[in-house]
Design an enzyme around this catalytic site. Structure first.
Site, PDB file in Angstrom:
ATOM      1  N   GLU A  55       0.818  -1.232   0.000  1.00 30.02           N
ATOM      2  CA  GLU A  55       0.000   0.000   0.000  1.00 30.02           C
ATOM      3  C   GLU A  55       0.841   1.266   0.000  1.00 30.02           C
ATOM      4  O   GLU A  55       0.657   2.158   0.832  1.00 30.02           O
ATOM      5  CB  GLU A  55      -0.953  -0.035   1.203  1.00 30.02           C
ATOM      6  CG  GLU A  55      -1.882  -1.248   1.187  1.00 30.02           C
ATOM      7  CD  GLU A  55      -2.741  -1.384   2.431  1.00 30.02           C
ATOM      8  OE1 GLU A  55      -3.339  -2.467   2.617  1.00 30.02           O
ATOM      9  OE2 GLU A  55      -2.821  -0.415   3.206  1.00 30.02           O
ATOM     10  N   GLU A  81      -5.702 -10.995  -0.214  1.00 36.49           N
ATOM     11  CA  GLU A  81      -6.496 -10.650   0.988  1.00 36.49           C
ATOM     12  C   GLU A  81      -7.985 -10.592   0.650  1.00 36.49           C
ATOM     13  O   GLU A  81      -8.681  -9.658   1.023  1.00 36.49           O
ATOM     14  CB  GLU A  81      -6.032  -9.303   1.553  1.00 36.49           C
ATOM     15  CG  GLU A  81      -4.550  -9.192   1.851  1.00 36.49           C
ATOM     16  CD  GLU A  81      -4.148  -7.862   2.478  1.00 36.49           C
ATOM     17  OE1 GLU A  81      -2.941  -7.583   2.502  1.00 36.49           O
ATOM     18  OE2 GLU A  81      -5.052  -7.129   2.956  1.00 36.49           O
ATOM     19  N   ASN A 128       2.271  -5.378  -2.857  1.00 37.61           N
ATOM     20  CA  ASN A 128       0.884  -5.733  -2.503  1.00 37.61           C
ATOM     21  C   ASN A 128       0.040  -4.469  -2.331  1.00 37.61           C
ATOM     22  O   ASN A 128       0.490  -3.511  -1.700  1.00 37.61           O
ATOM     23  CB  ASN A 128       0.912  -6.526  -1.181  1.00 37.61           C
ATOM     24  CG  ASN A 128      -0.404  -7.223  -0.857  1.00 37.61           C
ATOM     25  OD1 ASN A 128      -0.984  -7.883  -1.719  1.00 37.61           O
ATOM     26  ND2 ASN A 128      -0.870  -7.059   0.375  1.00 37.61           N
ATOM     27  N   HIS A 153     -10.041  -6.733  -1.560  1.00 31.03           N
ATOM     28  CA  HIS A 153     -11.056  -6.345  -0.571  1.00 31.03           C
ATOM     29  C   HIS A 153     -12.186  -5.651  -1.337  1.00 31.03           C
ATOM     30  O   HIS A 153     -12.033  -4.508  -1.751  1.00 31.03           O
ATOM     31  CB  HIS A 153     -10.475  -5.385   0.470  1.00 31.03           C
ATOM     32  CG  HIS A 153      -9.449  -5.998   1.370  1.00 31.03           C
ATOM     33  ND1 HIS A 153      -9.766  -6.983   2.278  1.00 31.03           N
ATOM     34  CD2 HIS A 153      -8.110  -5.764   1.500  1.00 31.03           C
ATOM     35  CE1 HIS A 153      -8.660  -7.323   2.940  1.00 31.03           C
ATOM     36  NE2 HIS A 153      -7.646  -6.611   2.490  1.00 31.03           N
ATOM     37  N   ASP A 205     -11.793 -10.643   0.492  1.00 33.97           N
ATOM     38  CA  ASP A 205     -13.051 -10.711   1.222  1.00 33.97           C
ATOM     39  C   ASP A 205     -14.025  -9.782   0.506  1.00 33.97           C
ATOM     40  O   ASP A 205     -13.619  -8.857  -0.191  1.00 33.97           O
ATOM     41  CB  ASP A 205     -12.914 -10.398   2.718  1.00 33.97           C
ATOM     42  CG  ASP A 205     -12.193  -9.077   3.019  1.00 33.97           C
ATOM     43  OD1 ASP A 205     -11.630  -8.960   4.126  1.00 33.97           O
ATOM     44  OD2 ASP A 205     -12.205  -8.176   2.149  1.00 33.97           O
TER      45      ASP A 205
HETATM   46  O1  G3I Z   1      -2.961  -6.340  19.595  1.00 35.09           O
HETATM   47  C1  G3I Z   1      -3.818  -5.340  20.080  1.00 35.09           C
HETATM   48  C2  G3I Z   1      -4.398  -5.786  21.422  1.00 35.09           C
HETATM   49  O2  G3I Z   1      -3.320  -5.835  22.363  1.00 35.09           O
HETATM   50  C3  G3I Z   1      -5.441  -4.777  21.873  1.00 35.09           C
HETATM   51  O3  G3I Z   1      -6.040  -5.259  23.077  1.00 35.09           O
HETATM   52  C4  G3I Z   1      -6.535  -4.697  20.755  1.00 35.09           C
HETATM   53  C5  G3I Z   1      -7.621  -3.710  21.154  1.00 35.09           C
HETATM   54  O4  G3I Z   1      -7.484  -2.512  20.493  1.00 35.09           O
HETATM   55  O5  G3I Z   1      -5.914  -4.232  19.527  1.00 35.09           O
HETATM   56  C6  G3I Z   1      -4.975  -5.197  19.069  1.00 35.09           C
HETATM   57  O6  G3I Z   1      -4.407  -4.700  17.918  1.00 35.09           O
HETATM   58  C7  G3I Z   1      -5.290  -4.802  16.784  1.00 35.09           C
HETATM   59  C8  G3I Z   1      -4.581  -5.691  15.729  1.00 35.09           C
HETATM   60  O7  G3I Z   1      -5.375  -5.706  14.521  1.00 35.09           O
HETATM   61  C9  G3I Z   1      -4.416  -7.099  16.228  1.00 35.09           C
HETATM   62  O8  G3I Z   1      -5.660  -7.695  16.401  1.00 35.09           O
HETATM   63  C10 G3I Z   1      -5.426  -3.396  16.214  1.00 35.09           C
HETATM   64  O9  G3I Z   1      -6.195  -2.613  17.151  1.00 35.09           O
HETATM   65  C11 G3I Z   1      -6.200  -3.473  14.895  1.00 35.09           C
HETATM   66  O10 G3I Z   1      -6.192  -2.188  14.255  1.00 35.09           O
HETATM   67  C12 G3I Z   1      -5.462  -4.433  13.932  1.00 35.09           C
HETATM   68  O11 G3I Z   1      -6.262  -4.497  12.798  1.00 35.09           O
HETATM   69  C13 G3I Z   1      -5.573  -5.116  11.684  1.00 35.09           C
HETATM   70  C14 G3I Z   1      -5.429  -4.055  10.574  1.00 35.09           C
HETATM   71  O12 G3I Z   1      -4.827  -4.691   9.419  1.00 35.09           O
HETATM   72  C15 G3I Z   1      -4.559  -2.902  11.026  1.00 35.09           C
HETATM   73  O13 G3I Z   1      -4.337  -2.070   9.995  1.00 35.09           O
HETATM   74  C16 G3I Z   1      -6.477  -6.247  11.172  1.00 35.09           C
HETATM   75  O14 G3I Z   1      -6.538  -7.285  12.152  1.00 35.09           O
HETATM   76  C17 G3I Z   1      -5.901  -6.819   9.872  1.00 35.09           C
HETATM   77  O15 G3I Z   1      -6.834  -7.718   9.301  1.00 35.09           O
HETATM   78  C18 G3I Z   1      -5.670  -5.676   8.871  1.00 35.09           C
HETATM   79  O16 G3I Z   1      -5.071  -6.231   7.709  1.00 35.09           O
HETATM   80  C19 G3I Z   1      -4.748  -5.330   6.646  1.00 35.09           C
HETATM   81  C20 G3I Z   1      -3.531  -5.889   5.944  1.00 35.09           C
HETATM   82  O17 G3I Z   1      -2.478  -6.050   6.835  1.00 35.09           O
HETATM   83  C21 G3I Z   1      -3.144  -4.987   4.797  1.00 35.09           C
HETATM   84  N1  G3I Z   1      -4.265  -4.730   3.893  1.00 35.09           N
HETATM   85  C22 G3I Z   1      -5.509  -4.303   4.511  1.00 35.09           C
HETATM   86  C23 G3I Z   1      -5.892  -5.241   5.640  1.00 35.09           C
HETATM   87  C24 G3I Z   1      -7.187  -4.789   6.267  1.00 35.09           C
HETATM   88  O18 G3I Z   1      -7.020  -3.536   6.864  1.00 35.09           O
END
Ligand code: G3I
Length: 397
Positions: A170, A289, A216, A258, A291
């Protein structure tokens, strides 16, 4: 893609069904491809069907179905978050390899390939790094050296264990950004300039001569106007062509996939055209990715099937468009869903106003949805004797 070829695919597909029934029966039962997993059906084409893995869900012993389906249904896994910089090096110099190592071991035990995600991204960076740059305690030179060290350390650790790396993710803006004219965006472009992309690929190649190195991004499933000022696919195409011309070791382009059923999206031929144009640059392609989310209207949230069913059908159709396009283009090496169950999907947490969801191929109770069956039928009906083995590029030097 020549329509005549599609017609021949269709006729052969019919023959396929006839042939399938001649496939040797196992244990007395006639061979029934519908009983096969997505992973097994993909491997008939040399195509890796994969999923993103949420390590917390995988380790949740109260949730054995998640681990069972992750192990059995898929030929490839991607760490949803465990291999991101903030997860691997939350404190400077102190690495948290546990979850990432665990996924790599899990994949090995289940004969699955691993897509490494992600070495360089503007999101989910450790705060010690972003704070250091913000308060000036980390200079540009030091930042570049830290990036080289990060890529070298991570890629070296998983050398020979990671099949494809999302080296850069990105890096390109969107037409709704300011300025709207497409440009290199984010932390790395801002602090190091767009030259960091070529550096990142070269550092990754130096650390692992065999891994396939991918760029990607999202919203690059098909070409738009063809003008790189507002057509993100064209911008990425021109960028990859430029990197190849500089001899940068980029081996592939990952199209995240997506999608949302509320948007027009694309037909299979538009997506095939995009994959074929990237292929012509000498790189592989992959859906990384996938969905397909839908708006959770009041009716959907109230369980009104007349509102839910059209969305499930539209979602299935979009999953299938990408699968058919991938099957038709031999450079398309893998098709990964970004989480397989609505119980573990990033969508509702991200798209909450208005709420969106229903984005994956299994429902919250791990029941296969229409989308699962549609991509399975695509894998079967494109099956023997009409299989298009994949063409994997040699890693660029
Ligand atoms: O690990 C912390 C945890 O300690 C805390 O309690 C919890 C509550 O806020 O947050 C947890 O972190 C979260 C992390 O996922 C792990 O679950 C973050 O808040 C959350 O923002 C993060 O979201 C991820 C997101 O990327 C961040 O940008 C999604 O799971 C993940 O599916 C998403 O994946 C991205 C790809 O990497 C790149 N392309 C887009 C895709 C969707 O956004």
């Amino acid at each position: 893609m020549k329509l005549r070829r599609w017609v021949s695919i269709a006729t052969v597909a019919v023959a396929t069904v006839a042939v399938l029934n001649t496939v040797p029966a196992t244990a007395g039962k006639p061979y029934d491809p519908t009983k096969q997993t997505l992973g097994a059906l993909g491997l008939r084409h040399g195509l890796q069907i994969g999923t993103a893995v949420d390590m917390a869900a995988l380790n949740n012993t109260g949730n054995p179905q998640y681990r069972r389906i992750t192990a059995a249904e898929f030929a490839s896994v991607t760490a949803e978050n465990a291999m991101k910089w903030e997860s691997l090096e939350p404190t400077r110099g102190k690495y948290n390899w546990g979850p990432a190592d665990q996924l790599v071991d899990f994949a090995k035990r289940n004969k699955q390939s691993v897509r490494g995600h992600v070495l360089v991204w503007h999101n989910q960076l450790p705060t010690w790094l972003t704070d250091g740059v913000a308060n000036g305690s980390i200079s540009k030179q030091e930042l570049r050296e830290l990036l080289r060290k990060h890529i070298t350390t991570v890629v070296s650790r998983y050398k020979g264990k990671v099949w494809q790396w999302d080296v850069v993710n990105e890096a390109v803006s969107d037409p709704w950004d300011n300025p709207p004219t497409l440009h290199y965006k984010g932390f790395w472009a801002q602090h190091l300039g767009p030259g960091y992309l070529a550096d990142a690929f070269r550092w990754a190649r130096a650390a692992d001569p065999k891994a396939l190195l991918f760029y990607n991004d999202y919203n690059i499933e098909a070409f738009g106007s063809g003008n790189p000022a507002d057509d993100k696919t064209q911008f990425v195409y021109d960028m990859v062509r430029g990197l190849r011309a500089q001899g940068v070791p980029i081996d592939g382009v990952g199209s995240q996939g997506h999608l949302g059923t509320q948007y027009g999206n694309y037909n299979t031929f538009q997506v095939i055209e995009a994959l074929e144009k990237f292929t012509a640059l000498g790189v592989a392609t992959a859906f990384t990715e996938v969905d397909v989310r839908s708006q959770l209207t009041d009716g959907v949230q109230a369980g009104n099937s007349e509102e839910i069913n059209p969305r499930l059908q539209a979602s299935a159709a979009n999953f299938s468009v990408l699968m058919k396009a991938c099957l038709a283009v031999r450079s398309c090496l893998s098709y990964t869903v970004w989480g397989f169950s609505d119980r573990h999907s990033w969508v509702p947490g991200w798209f909450d106003d208005p709420p969106e969801g229903l984005a994956t191929i299994y429902d919250e109770n791990y029941q296969a949805k229409l989308a699962y069956h549609e991509i399975k039928s695509d894998l079967i009906l494109a099956g023997p004797p009409y299989v298009l083995p994949r063409i994997t590029p040699k890693p660029h030097r």
